[in-house]
Write an enzyme that holds these catalytic residues in place. Sequence first.
Site, PDB file in Angstrom:
ATOM      1  N   ASP A 203      87.847  97.405  98.009  1.00  0.00           N
ATOM      2  CA  ASP A 203      89.303  97.207  97.982  1.00  0.00           C
ATOM      3  C   ASP A 203      89.726  96.475  96.703  1.00  0.00           C
ATOM      4  OD1 ASP A 203      88.776  94.709 100.588  1.00  0.00           O
ATOM      5  OD2 ASP A 203      88.127  94.754  98.524  1.00  0.00           O
TER       6      ASP A 203
ATOM      7  N   ASN B  43      90.768  87.790 111.088  1.00  0.00           N
ATOM      8  CA  ASN B  43      91.465  88.638 112.089  1.00  0.00           C
ATOM      9  C   ASN B  43      90.723  89.950 112.347  1.00  0.00           C
ATOM     10  OD1 ASN B  43      91.841  90.040 109.766  1.00  0.00           O
ATOM     11  ND2 ASN B  43      94.087  90.153 109.895  1.00  0.00           N
TER      12      ASN B  43
ATOM     13  N   HIS C 103      89.487  92.102 110.074  1.00  0.00           N
ATOM     14  CA  HIS C 103      89.625  93.215 109.114  1.00  0.00           C
ATOM     15  C   HIS C 103      88.322  93.398 108.340  1.00  0.00           C
ATOM     16  CE1 HIS C 103      91.113  90.090 106.065  1.00  0.00           C
ATOM     17  NE2 HIS C 103      90.124  90.687 105.440  1.00  0.00           N
TER      18      HIS C 103
ATOM     19  N   GLU D 123      93.262  96.270 107.974  1.00  0.00           N
ATOM     20  CA  GLU D 123      93.838  95.215 108.818  1.00  0.00           C
ATOM     21  C   GLU D 123      93.962  95.704 110.257  1.00  0.00           C
ATOM     22  OE1 GLU D 123      95.410  91.994 106.067  1.00  0.00           O
ATOM     23  OE2 GLU D 123      94.358  92.184 107.961  1.00  0.00           O
TER      24      GLU D 123
END
Length: 236
Positions: free
Chosen positions: A67, A135, A137, A142
């Site tokens: 990413d 979280n 991801h 996400e």
Amino acid sequence: MKLIKVKNYNELSEKASDIVINEVLENSKAVLGFATGVTPLGLYKNLVEAFKKRKVDFSGVKTFNLDEYYPIKKTSKNSYHYYMHKNLYDKINVKKENVNLFDGEAKNSRKECERYKKELSKVKIDLQILGVGVNGHVGYNEPGSTLNSKTRLINLSEETIKSKLKQFRNKKNFPLQALTIGIKNIMSAKKLLLLASGKEKKEAIKHLIYGKVSSEWPVSFLRKHKNLTVIVDFDV
Ligand code: GLP
């Protein structure tokens, strides 16, 4: 899934670098997928040390990153382009033409995703290194990302922005989006190596191991992979 529990971060980084180095020793033309963030820094330091001691040769290796923030200047100290060159690519003998990174400066994000997708389609990633967000991801998939998600532009979640802002040096132009390969791309790698250090990752890893496989915790999709190794330095 193979779960390896280690005593501390150093041991986590050592086990991870042993796995990466063995991959390259067994296959000098290995295609390696790399992650960013704090967790893999110890791994990258060990790879640089091993290269300096001539224990491993990266000249035949191809690399892909998961990413990149968007938009962001390659020269920005907050970009993953900068992070990867500073911590790894400028310190080993990987060939420039074999390094694949998203271009955070691309004028057209859709075209940049097409370009990256095309490069990815030419190879099969042998070993994909992954971290995990608090979280759940992976890469920048996400919560809400599906198993079939592909290379695309995403909006960073509030939680991610909050946690990443702490690491950003100049807060003023923090990007609110990122370019990421999808869960589908990650799952197509031959082997996955997920690294998680620190209690704040415990909940995400518990969802990976025991939770329902769902978009709410994208890391949980990895449980469906046939060759996943997870290294943690906490009890789960
Ligand atoms: C970012 C990166 C992920 C990384 C995650 C966790 O979201 N895009 O690839 O796994 O942060 O980072 P850290 O290891 O710093 O907790």
